[in-house]
Design an enzyme around this catalytic site. Structure first.
Site, mmCIF file in Angstrom:
data_model
loop_
_atom_site.group_PDB
_atom_site.id
_atom_site.type_symbol
_atom_site.label_atom_id
_atom_site.label_comp_id
_atom_site.label_asym_id
_atom_site.label_seq_id
_atom_site.Cartn_x
_atom_site.Cartn_y
_atom_site.Cartn_z
ATOM 1 N N CYS A 100 0.838 -1.187 0.000
ATOM 2 C CA CYS A 100 0.000 0.000 0.000
ATOM 3 C C CYS A 100 0.886 1.254 0.000
ATOM 4 O O CYS A 100 1.826 1.327 0.763
ATOM 5 C CB CYS A 100 -0.897 -0.062 1.234
ATOM 6 S SG CYS A 100 -1.563 1.446 1.880
ATOM 7 N N GLU A 129 -5.876 2.842 -3.661
ATOM 8 C CA GLU A 129 -5.289 1.858 -4.559
ATOM 9 C C GLU A 129 -5.736 2.171 -5.981
ATOM 10 O O GLU A 129 -6.787 2.773 -6.185
ATOM 11 C CB GLU A 129 -5.704 0.443 -4.150
ATOM 12 C CG GLU A 129 -4.925 -0.644 -4.850
ATOM 13 C CD GLU A 129 -3.416 -0.454 -4.745
ATOM 14 O OE1 GLU A 129 -2.827 0.071 -5.726
ATOM 15 O OE2 GLU A 129 -2.842 -0.786 -3.697
#
Length: 361
Positions: free
Chosen positions: A2, A129
């Site tokens: 991430c 994302e």
């Protein structure tokens, strides 16, 4: 993955939003470690090398403290191993912002903190994302579902689960008036609780200790695979948070069993504005305007986000320090100018909210 998160709560709000249970089941609110509340800067768009609030056992700082007593600390994203010999941590030649759960026991940088019990929980509103669409990438904001969040106190609490729902305008105002009341439950945004490891590094020539962390990742859950094949290791519920942090009761190999793919998150598309980490405004996590780009119909949770943004009390919240965040990340300046677009009621409120706040000095 991430590589980008958001945490927009002020320091006092982070504390209220992150209660934890001790071994007896008693729920407590963590205190900030001395001076760390002032180091933390809220942001709609945090990237590696910026600082974030993390929850961890106080035993790491105070050897006399109970292992199950937790504190909040501000740490820099991107783990610098304690054994790193250079005088400048920016000279590290490999990326440590994420670590794969599968290789935690294989790489020295992560194995040593894990076996020492240096486990932490990264707190965030959610993370971003990108889904690849041909030559383009569509960003998404991913977070805990908020549509069932209870306005009043719950038995399970902030991380307690499905009976929670976003409060309405009246309950928000009521809670804001009781911000300093230790007996009231947090009725705001349910923070994402991400499993991580931390380490402390001392410059070889002496100086201030640097605390840094890395986000542990696992295979993406079924509902997120269409966006990316990896996701942060999510701790879903107070008991998982407690067991991850209590390194005295839960040994390392047992704690690793908590790190599983979980289909407990929801998401919505957001503007490409978030692509540049220099951009730090509410628009980064605002659900994408269908008039600008075709997007799925708004879900209950994305509507809940808009409701929370609308009803959060501006006078009680601290606006992120845009200048400080920009200095931390130092990204490439954006190219070209954005076309002016009509703004709706939500964006008018957001812009008005930002305009009425003075930058923190």
């Amino acid at each position: 993955m991430c590589g980008r998160t958001a945490c927009t709560l002020a320091p006092a709000e982070v504390r209220r939003a992150s209660p934890y249970p001790d071994r007896t089941g008693q729920r407590r609110r963590p205190q900030w470690r001395d001076g760390d509340a002032d180091k933390y800067r809220p942001s709609y768009n945090k990237s590696p090398q910026s600082s974030s609030p993390v929850l961890l056992s106080n035993r790491h700082f105070n050897k006399e403290a109970p292992v199950d007593e937790c504190v909040l600390a501000t740490m820099r994203w991107g783990l610098v191993p304690s054994w790193f010999k250079e005088s400048d941590p920016s000279k590290m030649q490999y990326n440590t912002s994420n670590c794969r759960r599968e290789s935690l026991l294989q790489k020295k940088s992560y194995k040593e903190p894990l076996l020492k019990g240096q486990r932490c929980v990264i707190l965030a509103d959610g993370f971003y994302e990108w889904r690849r669409q041909g030559k383009d990438k569509q960003p998404f904001f991913i977070y805990f579902p908020q549509s069932q969040r209870a306005a009043g106190p719950t038995q399970q609490g902030t991380w307690g689960g499905p009976e929670c729902q976003v409060p309405d305008r009246q309950s928000v105002g009521h809670r804001d008036e009781q911000d300093n009341d230790e007996s009231t439950e947090w009725a705001g945004w349910r923070l994402l609780t991400i499993a991580g490891l931390f380490d402390c590094w001392m410059p070889p020539g002496g100086g201030e200790v640097l605390y840094t962390y890395t986000v542990i990742t696992v295979d993406a859950s079924e509902n997120l695979k269409s966006i990316h094949d990896r996701m942060p290791a999510i701790l879903d519920g107070e008991e998982e948070v407690r067991r991850w942090l209590d390194f005295g009761e839960v040994r390392s190999l047992e704690a690793l069993k908590l790190l599983q793919s979980k289909s407990c998150l929801t998401f919505h598309p957001v503007s490409p504005l978030v692509n540049n980490s220099r951009n730090n405004s509410p628009e980064c996590l605002q659900p994408l305007d269908p008039a600008v780009r075709k997007a799925p119909q708004a879900s209950a949770s994305s509507k809940a986000l808009m409701s929370w943004l609308k009803t959060g009390s501006p006078k009680k919240r601290k606006e992120p320090d845009h200048n400080d965040e920009a200095k931390e990340t130092e990204p490439t300046p954006p190219s070209g100018k954005r076309e002016a677009k009509p703004i709706g009621p939500l964006q008018q409120w957001l812009l008005g909210y930002g305009a009425c706040k003075k930058p923190r000095t």
